[in-house]
Design a protein around this motif. Structure first.
Motif, PDB file in Angstrom:
ATOM      1  N   SER A   1      29.413  18.321  11.610  1.00 10.99           N
ATOM      2  CA  SER A   1      28.879  19.538  12.205  1.00 10.99           C
ATOM      3  C   SER A   1      27.406  19.338  12.544  1.00 10.99           C
ATOM      4  O   SER A   1      26.751  18.431  12.008  1.00 10.99           O
ATOM      5  N   PRO A   2      26.852  20.188  13.404  1.00 12.58           N
ATOM      6  CA  PRO A   2      25.411  20.127  13.673  1.00 12.58           C
ATOM      7  C   PRO A   2      24.586  20.318  12.400  1.00 12.58           C
ATOM      8  O   PRO A   2      23.559  19.647  12.221  1.00 12.58           O
ATOM      9  N   SER A   3      25.027  21.218  11.515  1.00 11.01           N
ATOM     10  CA  SER A   3      24.295  21.466  10.284  1.00 11.01           C
ATOM     11  C   SER A   3      24.266  20.225   9.396  1.00 11.01           C
ATOM     12  O   SER A   3      23.233  19.892   8.810  1.00 11.01           O
ATOM     13  N   GLU A   4      25.385  19.532   9.323  1.00 11.65           N
ATOM     14  CA  GLU A   4      25.419  18.311   8.509  1.00 11.65           C
ATOM     15  C   GLU A   4      24.483  17.254   9.083  1.00 11.65           C
ATOM     16  O   GLU A   4      23.763  16.572   8.346  1.00 11.65           O
ATOM     17  N   ALA A   5      24.463  17.133  10.399  1.00 12.12           N
ATOM     18  CA  ALA A   5      23.574  16.152  11.037  1.00 12.12           C
ATOM     19  C   ALA A   5      22.119  16.473  10.731  1.00 12.12           C
ATOM     20  O   ALA A   5      21.320  15.574  10.414  1.00 12.12           O
ATOM     21  N   TYR A   6      21.767  17.753  10.799  1.00  8.01           N
ATOM     22  CA  TYR A   6      20.371  18.128  10.564  1.00  8.01           C
ATOM     23  C   TYR A   6      19.996  17.927   9.094  1.00  8.01           C
ATOM     24  O   TYR A   6      18.889  17.450   8.794  1.00  8.01           O
ATOM     25  N   HIS A   7      20.889  18.273   8.181  1.00 11.44           N
ATOM     26  CA  HIS A   7      20.607  18.035   6.763  1.00 11.44           C
ATOM     27  C   HIS A   7      20.410  16.537   6.503  1.00 11.44           C
ATOM     28  O   HIS A   7      19.561  16.148   5.697  1.00 11.44           O
ATOM     29  N   ALA A   8      21.186  15.694   7.208  1.00 13.10           N
ATOM     30  CA  ALA A   8      21.042  14.244   7.045  1.00 13.10           C
ATOM     31  C   ALA A   8      19.683  13.779   7.548  1.00 13.10           C
ATOM     32  O   ALA A   8      19.031  12.923   6.929  1.00 13.10           O
TER      33      ALA A   8
ATOM     34  N   ASP B   1      19.400   5.347  14.530  1.00 16.27           N
ATOM     35  CA  ASP B   1      20.460   4.441  14.988  1.00 16.27           C
ATOM     36  C   ASP B   1      21.859   4.974  14.687  1.00 16.27           C
ATOM     37  O   ASP B   1      22.849   4.285  14.927  1.00 16.27           O
ATOM     38  N   THR B   2      21.951   6.193  14.165  1.00 15.14           N
ATOM     39  CA  THR B   2      23.226   6.739  13.727  1.00 15.14           C
ATOM     40  C   THR B   2      23.931   7.478  14.859  1.00 15.14           C
ATOM     41  O   THR B   2      23.318   8.296  15.564  1.00 15.14           O
ATOM     42  N   ASP B   3      25.215   7.183  15.022  1.00 14.44           N
ATOM     43  CA  ASP B   3      26.047   7.888  15.999  1.00 14.44           C
ATOM     44  C   ASP B   3      26.276   9.314  15.499  1.00 14.44           C
ATOM     45  O   ASP B   3      26.812   9.517  14.399  1.00 14.44           O
TER      46      ASP B   3
ATOM     47  N   GLN C   1      14.420  13.525  17.249  1.00 13.02           N
ATOM     48  CA  GLN C   1      15.816  13.553  16.794  1.00 13.02           C
ATOM     49  C   GLN C   1      16.453  14.928  16.953  1.00 13.02           C
ATOM     50  O   GLN C   1      17.653  15.035  17.229  1.00 13.02           O
ATOM     51  N   VAL C   2      15.673  15.975  16.788  1.00 15.49           N
ATOM     52  CA  VAL C   2      16.210  17.323  17.029  1.00 15.49           C
ATOM     53  C   VAL C   2      16.566  17.480  18.507  1.00 15.49           C
ATOM     54  O   VAL C   2      17.603  18.073  18.847  1.00 15.49           O
ATOM     55  N   ALA C   3      15.756  16.943  19.386  1.00 19.10           N
ATOM     56  CA  ALA C   3      16.066  16.989  20.817  1.00 19.10           C
ATOM     57  C   ALA C   3      17.360  16.223  21.096  1.00 19.10           C
ATOM     58  O   ALA C   3      18.198  16.667  21.898  1.00 19.10           O
ATOM     59  N   ARG C   4      17.522  15.081  20.427  1.00 22.73           N
ATOM     60  CA  ARG C   4      18.755  14.289  20.609  1.00 22.73           C
ATOM     61  C   ARG C   4      19.976  15.070  20.122  1.00 22.73           C
ATOM     62  O   ARG C   4      21.017  15.097  20.785  1.00 22.73           O
ATOM     63  N   MET C   5      19.842  15.735  18.974  1.00 24.50           N
ATOM     64  CA  MET C   5      20.956  16.515  18.437  1.00 24.50           C
ATOM     65  C   MET C   5      21.264  17.730  19.306  1.00 24.50           C
ATOM     66  O   MET C   5      22.423  18.075  19.525  1.00 24.50           O
ATOM     67  N   ALA C   6      20.229  18.381  19.808  1.00 26.72           N
ATOM     68  CA  ALA C   6      20.443  19.554  20.651  1.00 26.72           C
ATOM     69  C   ALA C   6      21.232  19.180  21.901  1.00 26.72           C
ATOM     70  O   ALA C   6      22.157  19.903  22.310  1.00 26.72           O
ATOM     71  N   GLU C   7      20.885  18.042  22.491  1.00 28.01           N
ATOM     72  CA  GLU C   7      21.608  17.592  23.673  1.00 28.01           C
ATOM     73  C   GLU C   7      23.051  17.217  23.336  1.00 28.01           C
ATOM     74  O   GLU C   7      23.991  17.579  24.040  1.00 28.01           O
ATOM     75  N   HIS C   8      23.229  16.522  22.209  1.00 28.36           N
ATOM     76  CA  HIS C   8      24.564  16.069  21.817  1.00 28.36           C
ATOM     77  C   HIS C   8      25.495  17.231  21.506  1.00 28.36           C
ATOM     78  O   HIS C   8      26.658  17.257  21.948  1.00 28.36           O
ATOM     79  N   PHE C   9      24.995  18.214  20.751  1.00 27.10           N
ATOM     80  CA  PHE C   9      25.848  19.322  20.314  1.00 27.10           C
ATOM     81  C   PHE C   9      25.815  20.520  21.272  1.00 27.10           C
ATOM     82  O   PHE C   9      26.530  21.499  21.060  1.00 27.10           O
ATOM     83  N   GLY C  10      24.968  20.457  22.316  1.00 29.78           N
ATOM     84  CA  GLY C  10      24.896  21.546  23.261  1.00 29.78           C
ATOM     85  C   GLY C  10      24.288  22.809  22.683  1.00 29.78           C
ATOM     86  O   GLY C  10      24.718  23.929  23.000  1.00 29.78           O
ATOM     87  N   LEU C  11      23.279  22.644  21.836  1.00 31.00           N
ATOM     88  CA  LEU C  11      22.621  23.773  21.185  1.00 31.00           C
ATOM     89  C   LEU C  11      21.126  23.761  21.488  1.00 31.00           C
ATOM     90  O   LEU C  11      20.586  22.754  21.959  1.00 31.00           O
ATOM     91  N   SER C  12      20.462  24.868  21.207  1.00 32.33           N
ATOM     92  CA  SER C  12      19.004  24.911  21.327  1.00 32.33           C
ATOM     93  C   SER C  12      18.380  24.219  20.125  1.00 32.33           C
ATOM     94  O   SER C  12      19.005  24.102  19.052  1.00 32.33           O
ATOM     95  N   THR C  13      17.159  23.762  20.280  1.00 31.87           N
ATOM     96  CA  THR C  13      16.497  23.122  19.137  1.00 31.87           C
ATOM     97  C   THR C  13      16.297  24.102  17.986  1.00 31.87           C
ATOM     98  O   THR C  13      16.347  23.710  16.817  1.00 31.87           O
ATOM     99  N   SER C  14      16.103  25.375  18.293  1.00 30.63           N
ATOM    100  CA  SER C  14      15.902  26.368  17.228  1.00 30.63           C
ATOM    101  C   SER C  14      17.142  26.572  16.380  1.00 30.63           C
ATOM    102  O   SER C  14      17.056  27.019  15.231  1.00 30.63           O
TER     103      SER C  14
END
Length: 462
Positions: free
Chosen positions: A360-367, A352-354, A303-316
């Motif tokens: 924000s990326p931070s909100e997605a990661y906290h979720a 399954d969440t869009d 999921q971190v890989a999915r978020m990194a791709e979506h938000f254009g950020l590094s996994t770190s």
């Protein structure tokens, strides 16, 4: 300069293969990690390259014996479970080291459980949920059914930690922590192999069981060393804690799998617990350890890989975030926590969440972390019930995750929660069982560093 006396531990995970050296006070003085490319089995499924693994271990051992900085006094191994290496009469691997995630044929699985008393009764006897290839005994059963000619060529089936030892000692043995981890092989009532092992002809493939503390004196490059027979990594990770703490505790060992281990819960597994992926491990002394598993580390990675791709950020950019109480409160008020509580141990709603639904990326990661911890509480609850556990120790990757640790502490407000700092817990455990063979000093009392997390400010998920 005089060479430093050390014990050498090979710690083999599915992702990283590590070489670790501990001094006489069990301080980590050398570490090297590598990632070995996988190969594929006959069906095209990715799996460990046993030839490459063997070469890496032999070459690393020979190199370290020649390293003048260190004087190796003993060797042991920790490795992942649910995996067999199959040796022929010459002691050479004769089949792939099959991936424990390989799908298992439904018809063959049904035949097995129909023959041996049904899923519920069999799983209760062996403390093994129905997990397909993750029940390592089922891998051998499958080979016999699908490829009897290959089955006939197998002289010894060794769980991976014991194969690692055999590479150097050339002595095949079986060991209880490997046999006792959701393998379908061990009857926890009779404390012996289950009857099916003999009936199906598997028993003759298994070398004699040796004590986890035994060694094989082995000579290499003119030097004779005590070499251990290897330990299953989850059971090995428990050893430093058992050595340092007497009051009841639960260890939450986090990695690809997040495994809750309660060595103070000796009640038999119920059918309900088994249905929730509850199981038992065995300590190196052969005592049952109530356990439950959650595939959270793998899920987190995906999921971190999915978020990194979506938000254009590094996994770190995600994994270094500190907990934000306001974000957690927002997620709770908008129903994310309640939604997560309707998930199962096997399925996360986050997957399954869009991701556009998060501000924000931070909100997605906290979720994501909130969802994982909600389900971790479900998983750990099975091993905590009916015991007077005072402390939860978290080691591994999630112990360094600020968000995870605060939420976990809030999930168990009546229990003290600590991030445990142990230099490679599985490897350290494998070293500690070798103590009498190489080390004349007393065991240190400060093996584990602890950081306390209070639930006071983060009272979610109650």
């Amino acid at each position: 300069m005089e060479a430093q006396p050390v014990i050498l531990i090979f710690d083999v995970g599915k992702t990283n293969k590590k070489i670790l050296l501990f001094d006489e006070h069990y301080r980590l003085v050398f570490e090297d990690s590598t990632h070995l490319p996988e190969t594929t089995d006959e069906d095209g499924m990715a799996c460990e390259d046993v030839t490459l693994l063997t070469q890496w271990l032999r070459n690393s051992f020979e190199r370290l014996l020649k390293d003048t900085r260190f004087a190796i006094k003993a060797v042991n191994f920790s490795g992942y479970g649910a995996s067999f290496v199959y040796l022929d009469a010459r002691g050479e691997p004769v089949l792939p080291l099959y991936n424990y995630l390989k799908p298992y044929p439904e018809a063959l699985q049904k035949k097995f459980y129909d023959t041996y008393g049904g899923e519920a009764d069999f799983s209760t006897a062996t403390a093994s949920p129905v997990l397909g290839s993750l029940n390592s005994g089922m891998q051998l059963y499958r080979i016999k059914a699908e490829n009897p000619a290959k089955f006939a060529t197998i002289k010894h089936a060794l769980h991976l930690p014991q194969y690692l030892s055999c590479i150097l000692t050339r002595k095949p043995v079986s060991e209880i922590t490997s046999i006792g981890c959701h393998t379908n092989l061990w009857d926890f009532t009779s404390r012996n192999y289950h009857v099916w092992v003999e009936r199906e002809g598997l028993a003759e493939k298994f070398p004699p069981i040796h004590k986890s503390t035994e060694v094989v004196m082995t000579t290499s490059n003119g030097q004779t060393l005590p070499i251990g027979i290897g330990l299953h990594d989850s059971s090995a990770a428990l050893i430093p804690y058992l050595a340092n703490f007497r009051e009841p505790f639960m260890l939450l060992s986090t990695g690809t799998w997040c495994i809750s281990l309660n060595p103070f819960n000796h009640k038999p597994l119920t059918r309900e617990a088994l249905a929730q992926d509850g199981l038992c491990y065995l300590t190196y002394e052969g005592l049952p350890v109530k356990a439950s598993r959650l595939f959270a580390g793998y899920e987190h990675e995906q999921q971190v890989a999915r978020m990194a791709e979506h938000f254009g950020l590094s996994t770190s950019a995600f994994t270094t975030l500190e907990h934000d109480a306001a974000l957690l409160d927002k997620l709770r008020r908008t129903g994310w926590e309640a939604r997560s509580q309707r998930d199962t141990l096997q399925h996360s709603s986050f997957a399954d969440t869009d991701l556009t639904s998060f501000a924000s990326p931070s909100e997605a990661y906290h979720a994501l972390i909130m969802n994982i911890v909600v389900r971790q509480r479900m998983s750990s609850a099975w091993v905590l019930e009916d015991t007077d556990v005072k402390r939860i120790f978290v080691d591994g990757g999630f112990s360094k995750n600020d968000i995870y640790m605060f939420l976990l502490a809030a999930s168990f407000p009546a229990i003290e929660t600590f991030a445990a700092s142990v230099p490679q817990a599985s490897a350290l455990g494998a070293a500690l069982v070798m103590h009498e063979y190489w080390n004349k000093t007393s065991l240190p009392v400060d093996l584990i560093g602890l950081k306390y997390y209070s639930c006071g400010a983060e009272k979610f998920m109650q």
